[in-house]
Scaffold this active site. Structure first.
Site, PDB file in Angstrom:
ATOM      1  N   HIS A  21      -8.765   7.782   2.803  1.00  0.00           N
ATOM      2  CA  HIS A  21      -8.196   9.140   2.733  1.00  0.00           C
ATOM      3  C   HIS A  21      -9.317  10.125   2.511  1.00  0.00           C
ATOM      4  O   HIS A  21     -10.209   9.904   1.698  1.00  0.00           O
ATOM      5  CB  HIS A  21      -7.154   9.251   1.615  1.00  0.00           C
ATOM      6  CG  HIS A  21      -7.644   8.790   0.271  1.00  0.00           C
ATOM      7  ND1 HIS A  21      -7.675   7.465  -0.087  1.00  0.00           N
ATOM      8  CD2 HIS A  21      -8.137   9.475  -0.789  1.00  0.00           C
ATOM      9  CE1 HIS A  21      -8.170   7.346  -1.304  1.00  0.00           C
ATOM     10  NE2 HIS A  21      -8.468   8.557  -1.760  1.00  0.00           N
ATOM     11  N   CYS A  80       0.834  -1.210   0.000  1.00  0.00           N
ATOM     12  CA  CYS A  80       0.000   0.000   0.000  1.00  0.00           C
ATOM     13  C   CYS A  80       0.871   1.263   0.000  1.00  0.00           C
ATOM     14  O   CYS A  80       1.653   1.501   0.926  1.00  0.00           O
ATOM     15  CB  CYS A  80      -0.918  -0.018   1.223  1.00  0.00           C
ATOM     16  SG  CYS A  80      -1.869   1.497   1.411  1.00  0.00           S
ATOM     17  N   CYS A  87       0.316   3.535   3.062  1.00  0.00           N
ATOM     18  CA  CYS A  87       0.983   2.997   4.256  1.00  0.00           C
ATOM     19  C   CYS A  87       2.461   3.400   4.250  1.00  0.00           C
ATOM     20  O   CYS A  87       3.016   3.777   5.289  1.00  0.00           O
ATOM     21  CB  CYS A  87       0.870   1.482   4.316  1.00  0.00           C
ATOM     22  SG  CYS A  87      -0.681   0.850   4.983  1.00  0.00           S
ATOM     23  N   HIS A 124      -6.551   2.861   0.623  1.00  0.00           N
ATOM     24  CA  HIS A 124      -6.184   3.203   1.992  1.00  0.00           C
ATOM     25  C   HIS A 124      -7.018   4.454   2.273  1.00  0.00           C
ATOM     26  O   HIS A 124      -6.900   5.455   1.539  1.00  0.00           O
ATOM     27  CB  HIS A 124      -4.684   3.490   2.092  1.00  0.00           C
ATOM     28  CG  HIS A 124      -4.185   3.894   3.442  1.00  0.00           C
ATOM     29  ND1 HIS A 124      -3.130   3.261   4.091  1.00  0.00           N
ATOM     30  CD2 HIS A 124      -4.571   4.900   4.276  1.00  0.00           C
ATOM     31  CE1 HIS A 124      -2.900   3.854   5.253  1.00  0.00           C
ATOM     32  NE2 HIS A 124      -3.767   4.862   5.392  1.00  0.00           N
ATOM     33  N   ASN A 166     -14.012   9.390  -1.102  1.00  0.00           N
ATOM     34  CA  ASN A 166     -14.509   8.521  -2.159  1.00  0.00           C
ATOM     35  C   ASN A 166     -14.432   7.079  -1.668  1.00  0.00           C
ATOM     36  O   ASN A 166     -13.394   6.648  -1.156  1.00  0.00           O
ATOM     37  CB  ASN A 166     -13.676   8.698  -3.433  1.00  0.00           C
ATOM     38  CG  ASN A 166     -13.849  10.065  -4.045  1.00  0.00           C
ATOM     39  OD1 ASN A 166     -14.926  10.657  -3.962  1.00  0.00           O
ATOM     40  ND2 ASN A 166     -12.791  10.584  -4.649  1.00  0.00           N
ATOM     41  N   GLY A 184     -15.384   6.359  -7.521  1.00  0.00           N
ATOM     42  CA  GLY A 184     -14.100   6.562  -8.180  1.00  0.00           C
ATOM     43  C   GLY A 184     -12.904   6.382  -7.268  1.00  0.00           C
ATOM     44  O   GLY A 184     -11.828   6.922  -7.549  1.00  0.00           O
ATOM     45  N   THR A 239      -9.614   5.143  -6.051  1.00  0.00           N
ATOM     46  CA  THR A 239      -8.497   4.499  -6.756  1.00  0.00           C
ATOM     47  C   THR A 239      -7.391   4.038  -5.818  1.00  0.00           C
ATOM     48  O   THR A 239      -6.577   3.199  -6.193  1.00  0.00           O
ATOM     49  CB  THR A 239      -7.880   5.458  -7.799  1.00  0.00           C
ATOM     50  OG1 THR A 239      -7.404   6.629  -7.130  1.00  0.00           O
ATOM     51  CG2 THR A 239      -8.895   5.829  -8.870  1.00  0.00           C
ATOM     52  N   HIS A 257     -10.186  13.777   1.075  1.00  0.00           N
ATOM     53  CA  HIS A 257      -9.695  14.885   0.243  1.00  0.00           C
ATOM     54  C   HIS A 257     -10.155  16.180   0.910  1.00  0.00           C
ATOM     55  O   HIS A 257     -11.362  16.402   1.058  1.00  0.00           O
ATOM     56  CB  HIS A 257     -10.312  14.842  -1.153  1.00  0.00           C
ATOM     57  CG  HIS A 257      -9.944  13.646  -1.979  1.00  0.00           C
ATOM     58  ND1 HIS A 257      -9.021  13.703  -2.998  1.00  0.00           N
ATOM     59  CD2 HIS A 257     -10.388  12.366  -1.953  1.00  0.00           C
ATOM     60  CE1 HIS A 257      -8.922  12.513  -3.565  1.00  0.00           C
ATOM     61  NE2 HIS A 257      -9.745  11.689  -2.952  1.00  0.00           N
ATOM     62  N   ASP A 286      -2.118  16.403  -2.410  1.00  0.00           N
ATOM     63  CA  ASP A 286      -2.476  15.486  -3.498  1.00  0.00           C
ATOM     64  C   ASP A 286      -1.578  15.774  -4.690  1.00  0.00           C
ATOM     65  O   ASP A 286      -1.300  16.936  -5.020  1.00  0.00           O
ATOM     66  CB  ASP A 286      -3.952  15.674  -3.874  1.00  0.00           C
ATOM     67  CG  ASP A 286      -4.461  14.537  -4.747  1.00  0.00           C
ATOM     68  OD1 ASP A 286      -5.295  13.751  -4.266  1.00  0.00           O
ATOM     69  OD2 ASP A 286      -4.017  14.423  -5.909  1.00  0.00           O
TER      70      ASP A 286
END
Ligand code: AMP
Ligand code: ZN
Length: 115
Positions: A101, A6, A9, A99, A88, A94, A96, A103, A32
Site C-alpha cells: 500500500h 488479508c 484483500c 498487503h 513502508n 514500520g 504493519t 500512503h 487511512d
C-alpha cells in the site's frame, strides 16, 4: 490471488465494505483509518503483494497503483500544493499491513526527513 486472512484483500474484493475514493482496473484508494495529514489515503493493488518490492514484479499492477495515486492526488486537490507517496516496507520502516500500500499524504507541509 486474494489471501484469505488479508484485510486489504477483503477491501479490494468488497468482502469488507470500505468507501472507495477512486479505483481503476488494478487498484483501489480509500482513507487511512488513522490519518496523519488532512489528506491520507491508501492506494493498494487489487491483487495481493506483500510489499512494494513484490508489487514491482508486476508492471501492470505497479502502473495501476501509481496511476491511481496520481488520480487520487488530483481528486484530493493536492497535485499542485504537493504530496508524498510512501511505501513502508519491512520492520525498520514500520510496515504493519502486509498487503502493498502506498500512503498518499498531503494537505499540510510535511517534514523531511521522516522519523
Ligand atoms: P503501514 O504501517 O505502512 O503498514 O500502514 C498500515 C496503515 O493501514 C496504517 O496507516 C493504518 O492506519 C492503516 N489501516 C489499518 N487498518 C485499517 C482499516 N481498517 N482501514 C483503513 N486503514 C487502515
Ligand atoms: Zn492482501
Amino acid at each position: 490471488m486474494a489471501e484469505t486472512s488479508c484485510l486489504f484483500c477483503k477491501f479490494a474484493t468488497g468482502e469488507i465494505q470500505v468507501e472507495l475514493i477512486a479505483q481503476n482496473d488494478g487498484a483501489v484508494a480509500f482513507a487511512d483509518i488513522n490519518p496523519q495529514a488532512s489528506i491520507h489515503l491508501l492506494i493498494i493493488p487489487k491483487q495481493h503483494f506483500e510489499n512494494v518490492g513484490e508489487l514491482a514484479t508486476s508492471a501492470a499492477d505497479l502502473q495501476a497503483v501509481m496511476q491511481l495515486a496520481r488520480q487520487a492526488a488530483e481528486l484530493s486537490k493536492i497535485s499542485d500544493t504537493g504530496y508524498r507517496l510512501v511505501f513502508n516496507t519491512g520492520a525498520d520502516a514500520g510496515q504493519t499491513v502486509f498487503h502493498a500500500h502506498g500512503h498518499l499524504l498531503g494537505g499540510r507541509s510535511l517534514q523531511w526527513p521522516p522519523g
